[in-house]
Design a protein around this motif. Structure first.
Motif: not given
Length: 620
Positions: A517-528
């Motif tokens: 129903v919902a999804n995505d990815v986040f690349r940890g190096r860009f957390r800040s």
């Protein structure tokens, strides 16, 4: 041709795919009559700098009065424009307009130099040209040279033509009275075709560059393995691509590799900075399962909304993939049946009346601020704002012990977590194998977002939490956000979060089906910062906020909610080495190392998915 050029060219391909699917259906007798009822005229329209743009003008043969003009500008070629009268614009054709199709600057037989997603000009420079000035000059010429027009122009387009429609809004011709940007990208690094939250969309980016820059013909890349997953894994580090495959012959790939962060290269094409006013009535259109540009149209609407002092900015979101509302029916998507022809409904009940109201003064504008299709209930909903501001409640769906998921916050204290080992050399596939190429014969890329997620439910590198059967319907109506408290033994990590509807086992058609129903990815190096990546401190819990975007969806009574978290999603997303390197495109094979990922669920570090819930739910 550099990446900005390719980005603009790329906007054609989804429309070509939609057109090919429509063309595969034999035209009806009514389609043939409609197509024959318009008389074409071919012209070269001069721009302010002398460049001429190839244009087709279609006028109704039986025209009896002055008519508005509807303009579509595209980088994909207009030779087959007549076919659209029997399909994607049939309802508009029945209403009666002068239709104009134009090859943009530098494409096909239009003159000048093509620049992909050409940035808007400096507004104080009278000699500068961009897509906005080309649209202005085109409209000005049409008003003076098309007989029996009523002095009003509308504009619409899907994907790249949707982006061109947005460009026309920035400094519009006074005669431009209504626009509908549809599935327009807003940022190629933050959320659309080539990256999501900085994570590179490998299969799409690689195959698009191979196809678009391999010669004059659009020839899909030829894999020598039946499973694209195996082929991509066999590449090893992306640093080998130029040596083993492209031989530095694909400028787009070179640009990907040279710009791994949100630098000036990507910032200049991000659309939001230009959307500082609403100049013309705007109908934004998106699809809940758009596999390419869902971020864009929602972001465009949201960015314009604070400037909409005259109530001219509207939103429609339906149960479609990329451009699905231009298909003949729109009743089904993959195994899902929405109970009615949603695409036809949109074109007949929303789009056609919209343009007739603004361009012909016909009827009344009976359109809500936001109109969304609520899958599950299979019903259209009207809202006075999106996300809704009334009759909604924010609820947190917490990760709990023993794989449970519920609305009760955790009570455990201390270092309580669920863990899995992520190995980039054995990545989780993004769909069931064998995975077919993104483009070419037999591709099912357009429906992967509705694939059954059971194919990964028993993998040890996918963590999952699942609720008890719902005692009553639960309706999402607004934003969905994941909050992870997570740690890695590596120094970089990707976090993929999926919110899933689990059908009851005894469902007659989709027993046990797991629908994203919902999804995505986040690349940890860009957390800040997306501009300045940073290594992750090993074994230190970090807080990650992952936007799962927005939804209008009904989880039915008896269904279960499920959340999956994983750290690879291959080859949709390139492999994160899980060892921090300045540029993943230059990583060595030795940099790719397994890491233990821990997702915390304690009282002081509670991971959850925050839902915006309709309260009470509307009648199904």
């Amino acid at each position: 041709m550099n990446l900005l050029t390719v980005l603009r060219v790329r906007r054609l391909l989804p429309l070509l795919l939609v057109a090919s699917r429509l063309a595969a259906q034999a035209p009806t007798a009514q389609d043939s009559v409609r197509m024959a009822s318009y008389e074409p005229r071919e012209v070269m329209i001069p721009m302010r700098d002398g460049v001429r743009l190839h244009t087709l003008i279609f006028t109704p043969k039986s025209q009896t009065g002055d008519l508005p003009i509807i303009l579509n500008r595209t980088p994909y070629g207009i030779a087959g424009a007549r076919a659209s009268f029997g399909g994607s614009i049939a309802e508009l054709a029945d209403e009666g307009y002068v239709f104009v199709f134009q090859d943009i600057r530098g494409r096909f037989t239009s003159e000048g130099q093509f620049v992909m997603l050409r940035p808007p000009m400096h507004r104080k420079d009278p000699k500068a040209i961009d897509e906005s000035t080309d649209t202005y000059d085109t409209i000005d010429w049409l008003l003076k040279n098309v007989p029996r027009n009523n002095g009003r122009v509308g504009m619409l387009g899907v994907s790249y033509p949707g982006w061109l429609t947005v460009m026309a809004m920035l400094d519009p011709h006074p005669a431009l009275k209504a626009v509908s940007p549809q599935a327009s990208p807003a940022s190629m690094f933050l959320g659309d075709d080539f990256h999501h939250n900085g994570a590179f969309r490998l299969a799409y980016g690689f195959e698009y560059a191979a196809m678009m820059e391999g010669g004059k013909e659009l020839t899909p890349f030829q894999f020598d393995k039946a499973d694209a997953y195996s082929w991509y894994l066999g590449l090893g580090s992306l640093a080998t691509v130029n040596d083993s495959v492209f031989k530095r012959s694909r400028p787009t790939w070179n640009d990907f590799a040279a710009h791994p962060n949100f630098d000036a290269f990507w910032q200049r094409e991000a659309l939001m900075q230009y959307l500082d006013r609403v100049t013309v009535p705007t109908l934004n259109v998106a699809g809940w399962w758009d596999q390419e540009d869902f971020y864009g149209p929602i972001k465009i609407y949201e960015t314009l909304e604070p400037h909409d002092t005259k109530h001219l900015n509207y939103l429609v979101v339906g149960p479609w993939n990329h451009g699905g509302w231009r298909g003949r029916s729109g009743q089904t998507l993959g195994p899902l049946d929405f109970g009615s022809p949603t695409a036809k409904y949109y074109r007949e009940k929303i789009e056609a009346p919209w343009f007739a109201y603004w361009l012909k003064d016909k009827g009344t504008l009976d359109l809500a601020e936001a109109t969304t299709f609520e899958a599950g209930a299979n019903a259209w909903r009207r809202h006075d704002a999106w996300p809704p501001k009334t009759n909604v409640t924010s609820r947190r769906l917490y990760f709990q012990a023993n794989g449970k998921l519920g609305f009760e916050p955790p009570r455990d204290t201390g270092r309580v977590f669920d863990a899995y080992v992520s190995d980039p050399n054995k990545p989780v596939p993004y769909r069931a194998r064998p995975i077919k190429p993104t483009f070419g014969a037999g591709s099912t890329w357009s429906t992967w977002l509705v694939d059954d997620q059971r194919f990964v439910q028993d993998r040890p590198d996918v963590a999952a939490w699942e609720s008890a059967p719902l005692p009553e319907d639960l309706v999402l109506s607004g934003d969905v956000v994941a909050k992870l408290f997570a740690a890695t033994t590596g120094t970089d990590a990707d976090w993929v979060v999926k919110l899933i509807d689990v059908y009851p086992e005894d469902d007659a058609k989709l027993g046990g089906y797991q629908l994203m129903v919902a999804n995505d990815v986040f690349r940890g190096r860009f957390r800040s910062s997306f501009e300045h990546p940073q290594a992750i401190a090993p074994d230190v819990p970090q807080e990650y906020t992952i936007d799962l975007h927005t939804q209008s969806y009904r989880f039915l009574k008896g269904h279960r909610l499920r959340v999956q978290v994983q750290s690879t999603w291959f080859p949709l997303i390139d492999r994160n080495p899980q060892t921090f390197v300045p540029n993943i495109f230059a990583a060595k094979d030795a940099d790719f190392r397994a890491a233990t990922q821990r997702v915390f669920r304690s009282k002081g570090a509670a991971s959850y998915v925050q839902l915006t819930v309709q309260n009470p739910p509307l009648v199904p």
